[in-house]
Design an enzyme around this catalytic site. Structure first.
Site, PDB file in Angstrom:
ATOM      1  N   GLU A 138       0.825  -1.215   0.000  1.00  0.00           N
ATOM      2  CA  GLU A 138       0.000   0.000   0.000  1.00  0.00           C
ATOM      3  C   GLU A 138       0.859   1.264   0.000  1.00  0.00           C
ATOM      4  OE1 GLU A 138      -3.220   0.444  -0.435  1.00  0.00           O
ATOM      5  OE2 GLU A 138      -3.445  -1.705  -0.741  1.00  0.00           O
TER       6      GLU A 138
ATOM      7  N   CYS B 262     -13.641   1.459 -14.378  1.00  0.00           N
ATOM      8  CA  CYS B 262     -13.944   2.886 -14.211  1.00  0.00           C
ATOM      9  C   CYS B 262     -12.648   3.690 -14.308  1.00  0.00           C
ATOM     10  CB  CYS B 262     -14.639   3.112 -12.866  1.00  0.00           C
ATOM     11  SG  CYS B 262     -15.529   4.686 -12.765  1.00  0.00           S
TER      12      CYS B 262
ATOM     13  N   CYS C 255     -19.442  -2.743 -16.625  1.00  0.00           N
ATOM     14  CA  CYS C 255     -19.409  -2.343 -15.210  1.00  0.00           C
ATOM     15  C   CYS C 255     -20.533  -3.002 -14.416  1.00  0.00           C
ATOM     16  CB  CYS C 255     -19.524  -0.834 -15.095  1.00  0.00           C
ATOM     17  SG  CYS C 255     -19.523  -0.252 -13.385  1.00  0.00           S
TER      18      CYS C 255
END
Length: 365
Positions: free
Chosen positions: A53, A208, A218
């Site tokens: 992260e 997206c 989607c």
DNA sequence: AATCCGGGGTG
DNA sequence: CACCCAGGATT
């Protein structure tokens, strides 16, 4: 219908145009089929998730993968990272950018080992107290490592929510930020938060996308206000960007007995801890006089010649570098402080910062 | 609220 | 080249 489902419906935010449960169910179903396999996804180990992260902040998956593997080869566990010198951590970070991340990574490792028995806290507000961990990264660690119901709001989620709710504001404004966090919180389910968090990141990365989103694929197309109002290409609103200044710099290849002088930048601030050629900023064009001035009293120059130029852009200025080779009358060079005489052939391995790395091909010319 | 931090990708 | 992207810390 179970108790929890009834309660979810009862707590439905009045501002939400749909049930958060429908959103997360559609997303999770899509993720099972279309989710990415990434090197840090085979684990719940908070050390591995935390490292990924931090590396992924402001950085793409493609750029991170190689760094992630090399980093873990050298620092496979938290305790090993904590006991390593900061310089080695910087060396493995060289080229990845935003070097405060590496300093904060090292500081957090030491903090955890010294004061928390080498264990990560599980609560978001405690994670946020660690250097380099803000609200979104704290949420990601809590959700991915500990399966807690914590929201994230990274670039992917921010873009998705701007579209799903057709947000008519600049996405980085304080007002928008409040709404986006509220929506992120409302949509994050109480259960299967680990999968949900990875799913929404993948939705942003694969469907997206900033440009040419694949709305026809989607899973939440039917819920998306930007889609139904035909605003997908207009959202999120683009923040106007200011133009940035250009700075000029001379960099010197000071050559003495097949070695050149290089120096390590101070540990904090721009490009902290990385290596570079000595040099100085210039405002006008008097290169040869300025170079002799710069080297005055240090050593005798036998020859100076221009090797070439390089351009490099940082977040808040352009840098133009003129690169000069300065041959010195051979002498027994003594390196002092953060300087070092490095054999020319070793330059390729040196963790130079990006702007000066662009100069290396000019040396052979 | 505004500014400081890199590097990679696109057209 | 110009432009786009994107978290956290600091001021």
């Amino acid at each position: 219908m179970t108790d929890s489902e009834i309660k979810d419906e009862g707590n439905l935010e009045p501002t939400l145009p749909f049930s958060p449960r429908v959103f997360s169910e559609h997303l999770l179903e899509w993720y099972k089929l279309a989710g990415r396999e990434l090197p840090w996804r085979q684990t719940r180990d908070p050390y591995l998730i935390w490292l990924s992260e931090i590396m992924l902040q402001q950085t793409t998956v493609a750029a991170v993968i190689g760094y992630y593997r090399r980093f873990l080869m050298r620092f496979p566990r938290l305790t090993i990272l904590a006991s390593a010198p900061l310089e080695e951590v910087i060396d493995l970070w060289a080229g990845l950018g935003y070097y405060a991340r590496a300093r904060n990574l090292h500081a957090t490792a030491q903090e955890l080992v010294e004061n928390r028995g080498g264990e990560f806290p599980q609560a978001v507000d405690e994670l946020m107290m660690l250097p380099g961990i803000g609200r979104s990264t704290a949420g990601a660690i809590a959700a991915l490592a500990f399966d807690q119901s914590a929201p994230i709001l990274d670039g992917n989620v921010r873009r998705i929510l701007c579209r799903v709710f057709a947000l008519d504001e600049l996405p980085r404004s304080g007002s928008a930020d409040k709404k986006l966090w509220k929506w992120a919180e409302s949509l994050t389910p109480q259960h299967r938060t680990h999968d949900y968090t990875q799913a929404i990141m993948d939705l942003g990365a694969l469907i997206c996308t900033p440009k040419s989103p694949r709305c026809d694929q989607c899973p939440v197309e039917s819920l998306c206000l930007a889609r139904s109002r035909n605003l997908v290409d207009m959202l999120p609103m683009k923040t106007p960007r200011k133009k940035i200044p250009t700075r000029h710099q001379l960099a010197l290849l000071l050559v003495n007995r097949e070695r050149c002088l290089i120096q390590r930048r101070p540990p904090n601030g721009l490009l902290g801890g990385l290596w570079e050629f000595p040099g100085f900023e210039t405002t006008q064009e008097e290169p040869f006089a300025a170079i002799r001035q710069h080297c005055a009293g240090r050593r005798s120059i036998s020859e100076v010649r221009l090797l070439g130029h390089a351009r490099h852009t940082y977040s808040h200025f352009h840098l133009e570098v003129d690169f000069y080779r300065v041959d010195l009358v051979p002498y027994d060079g003594i390196a002092e402080g953060t300087e070092q005489w490095l054999p020319l052939v070793d330059l390729e391995q040196l963790p130079l910062h990006g702007a000066h790395k662009k100069l290396l091909p000019l040396i052979g010319a």
